[in-house]
Every structure is written in C-alpha cells, then in structure tokens.
Scaffold this active site. Sequence first.
Site, PDB file in Angstrom:
ATOM      1  N   GLU A  69     -15.276 -46.972  77.548  1.00 15.68           N
ATOM      2  CA  GLU A  69     -16.658 -47.185  77.131  1.00 15.68           C
ATOM      3  C   GLU A  69     -17.548 -47.230  78.363  1.00 15.68           C
ATOM      4  O   GLU A  69     -17.251 -47.937  79.329  1.00 15.68           O
ATOM      5  CB  GLU A  69     -16.781 -48.495  76.340  1.00 15.68           C
ATOM      6  CG  GLU A  69     -18.177 -48.912  75.971  1.00 15.68           C
ATOM      7  CD  GLU A  69     -18.884 -47.890  75.097  1.00 15.68           C
ATOM      8  OE1 GLU A  69     -20.005 -47.484  75.478  1.00 15.68           O
ATOM      9  OE2 GLU A  69     -18.322 -47.489  74.061  1.00 15.68           O
ATOM     10  N   ASP A 118     -22.229 -40.938  69.399  1.00 17.16           N
ATOM     11  CA  ASP A 118     -23.665 -40.716  69.260  1.00 17.16           C
ATOM     12  C   ASP A 118     -23.888 -39.262  68.860  1.00 17.16           C
ATOM     13  O   ASP A 118     -23.428 -38.351  69.547  1.00 17.16           O
ATOM     14  CB  ASP A 118     -24.359 -41.011  70.596  1.00 17.16           C
ATOM     15  CG  ASP A 118     -25.878 -41.104  70.464  1.00 17.16           C
ATOM     16  OD1 ASP A 118     -26.455 -40.342  69.661  1.00 17.16           O
ATOM     17  OD2 ASP A 118     -26.474 -41.934  71.167  1.00 17.16           O
ATOM     18  N   LYS A 122     -30.920 -33.840  68.339  1.00 14.29           N
ATOM     19  CA  LYS A 122     -31.848 -32.824  68.824  1.00 14.29           C
ATOM     20  C   LYS A 122     -31.095 -31.733  69.575  1.00 14.29           C
ATOM     21  O   LYS A 122     -30.188 -32.010  70.362  1.00 14.29           O
ATOM     22  CB  LYS A 122     -32.898 -33.461  69.726  1.00 14.29           C
ATOM     23  CG  LYS A 122     -33.802 -34.459  68.997  1.00 14.29           C
ATOM     24  CD  LYS A 122     -34.838 -35.057  69.925  1.00 14.29           C
ATOM     25  CE  LYS A 122     -35.728 -36.039  69.154  1.00 14.29           C
ATOM     26  NZ  LYS A 122     -36.749 -36.674  70.035  1.00 14.29           N
ATOM     27  N   ASP A 154     -19.668 -40.167  60.429  1.00 12.70           N
ATOM     28  CA  ASP A 154     -20.341 -40.143  59.126  1.00 12.70           C
ATOM     29  C   ASP A 154     -21.511 -39.159  59.164  1.00 12.70           C
ATOM     30  O   ASP A 154     -22.195 -38.971  58.163  1.00 12.70           O
ATOM     31  CB  ASP A 154     -20.859 -41.540  58.755  1.00 12.70           C
ATOM     32  CG  ASP A 154     -22.066 -41.926  59.580  1.00 12.70           C
ATOM     33  OD1 ASP A 154     -21.988 -41.787  60.819  1.00 12.70           O
ATOM     34  OD2 ASP A 154     -23.083 -42.350  59.004  1.00 12.70           O
ATOM     35  N   GLU A 192     -15.871 -50.444  63.371  1.00 11.43           N
ATOM     36  CA  GLU A 192     -16.970 -51.275  62.853  1.00 11.43           C
ATOM     37  C   GLU A 192     -18.007 -50.409  62.139  1.00 11.43           C
ATOM     38  O   GLU A 192     -18.479 -50.760  61.049  1.00 11.43           O
ATOM     39  CB  GLU A 192     -17.635 -52.045  64.007  1.00 11.43           C
ATOM     40  CG  GLU A 192     -16.755 -53.073  64.683  1.00 11.43           C
ATOM     41  CD  GLU A 192     -15.976 -52.510  65.871  1.00 11.43           C
ATOM     42  OE1 GLU A 192     -15.417 -53.310  66.630  1.00 11.43           O
ATOM     43  OE2 GLU A 192     -15.928 -51.269  66.032  1.00 11.43           O
ATOM     44  N   TYR A 193     -18.370 -49.281  62.755  1.00 10.32           N
ATOM     45  CA  TYR A 193     -19.358 -48.398  62.154  1.00 10.32           C
ATOM     46  C   TYR A 193     -18.846 -47.783  60.856  1.00 10.32           C
ATOM     47  O   TYR A 193     -19.589 -47.640  59.880  1.00 10.32           O
ATOM     48  CB  TYR A 193     -19.734 -47.275  63.128  1.00 10.32           C
ATOM     49  CG  TYR A 193     -20.703 -47.683  64.202  1.00 10.32           C
ATOM     50  CD1 TYR A 193     -21.959 -48.193  63.888  1.00 10.32           C
ATOM     51  CD2 TYR A 193     -20.383 -47.549  65.552  1.00 10.32           C
ATOM     52  CE1 TYR A 193     -22.856 -48.561  64.877  1.00 10.32           C
ATOM     53  CE2 TYR A 193     -21.261 -47.919  66.549  1.00 10.32           C
ATOM     54  CZ  TYR A 193     -22.507 -48.423  66.202  1.00 10.32           C
ATOM     55  OH  TYR A 193     -23.399 -48.791  67.197  1.00 10.32           O
ATOM     56  N   GLU A 194     -17.587 -47.430  60.851  1.00  7.97           N
ATOM     57  CA  GLU A 194     -17.005 -46.816  59.649  1.00  7.97           C
ATOM     58  C   GLU A 194     -17.088 -47.757  58.460  1.00  7.97           C
ATOM     59  O   GLU A 194     -17.450 -47.348  57.351  1.00  7.97           O
ATOM     60  CB  GLU A 194     -15.555 -46.430  59.921  1.00  7.97           C
ATOM     61  CG  GLU A 194     -14.874 -45.701  58.775  1.00  7.97           C
ATOM     62  CD  GLU A 194     -13.497 -45.197  59.166  1.00  7.97           C
ATOM     63  OE1 GLU A 194     -12.813 -44.640  58.279  1.00  7.97           O
ATOM     64  OE2 GLU A 194     -13.102 -45.368  60.336  1.00  7.97           O
TER      65      GLU A 194
END
Length: 212
Positions: A69, A118, A122, A154, A192-194
Amino acid sequence: MRLRNKPWAEDRLNDFPQYVIQQPVSHKGKWHEVFGNDNPLYIEVGTGKGRFITEMAKAHPDVNFLGIEVYGSVIVAALDLLIEAEVPNLKLLNVDAANLGDYFAKGDVDRVYLNFSDPWPKTRHAKRRLTYKTFLEVYEGILPEKGEIHFKTDNQGLFESSLKSISEYGMLLKFVSLDLHKSSFEGNIMTEYEEKFSSKGNRIYRLEALFQ
C-alpha cells in the site's frame, strides 16, 4: 479517494519492523529469507486496511502474503489488523506499485491480487489504473512464466478497460465473472469495499489472467 492525514503513521510503521518491511530493496531475489521458508509468495497491490490479505493469510498458512500500500495513513490500519491476527505468513510493504521492479526479481512473486483499485475514470488518467499496460509490464517482471493476476472491482468501466488492457497485452483470461456473488465461485474473501458495495446491491466483477 480523500485520505485523512495521520502524521504519526510513519513512526508507527517504523516501530514494527517484524511486520512492516523497512528496506525491501535488500530482499530482492531472496524474499524466502524474510519468511524463513520456500512457500509461494502472493502480493496484494493496494491492500488498503488489510482485511482481504489478513483473511487470506489465515486461510492459506502454506502461502506467504505481502500487503502493498502506497499510503502510510491507510496501511497503519492493516498493521493494527495484522498485530491482532498474529499470522506469521503475512508482512506489509509501504511502497508505490510502479516501483515493484526495484524490490522483486523475476519469479519472486507467484501471484498478484488487485482488489477494488482506484478506477481513475477520466481518460487522461488511464495510465494510473493498476491494470494499465505499464503496470502489467511491472507485474510480468516479477512473476514467473504463467504467473497470474486476480482482479476484483465493482466498477464496470474499470473492469471493461481492464479486460481490454489485459487482452491487448496478450495475457490469457482463465476466469471471468460479471456477477461474482451470484456465480459458483468458491472461497471468495471479501474486502472492506466489497462488503460495502455488495450490500448496496452493486455487482462485483472478477477475473483471473495469466502471462503467456
């Protein structure tokens, strides 16, 4: 992604050299010495707060894991999780993924995980996506022949651009799911995001690809 600054993060990471690799360049070509065995090494690029990589290490004690990270203010949360979990086959690395070739030799890493990166939606930011061709070159340089990338998101736009980038690079797609949680795939460990996104009804996309 807006990050909350944690000026104390660097000191905390330095306080736990048994968990956070301090001089990764010195381990290039000999990462097995860090873990004290010859088990495969799987890395997660963009490990965030560390839930996925920690649970993977618990579930697969015969594999070494490294959570990577770039943001120190984020990886300190993964450090706290690791300290609590006490899993010997997991370490953390606070570096930029673009420079992985400085720390790993060809074949040092056996698999790369990319989870909920991320999306950089754009067009002018496409080169920042972790599945862009320049990053694929980096992964190819540290993986063995037929080394694999496992990717989840996602974000439909990111998934589509990743499929295109990976295909154009000449990689072989061995698994693609357009709705992971409704598929027959077994052994999925959520990030966590999932968990957050899927609870809102968002579709989760997943692929596995290998270099040829």
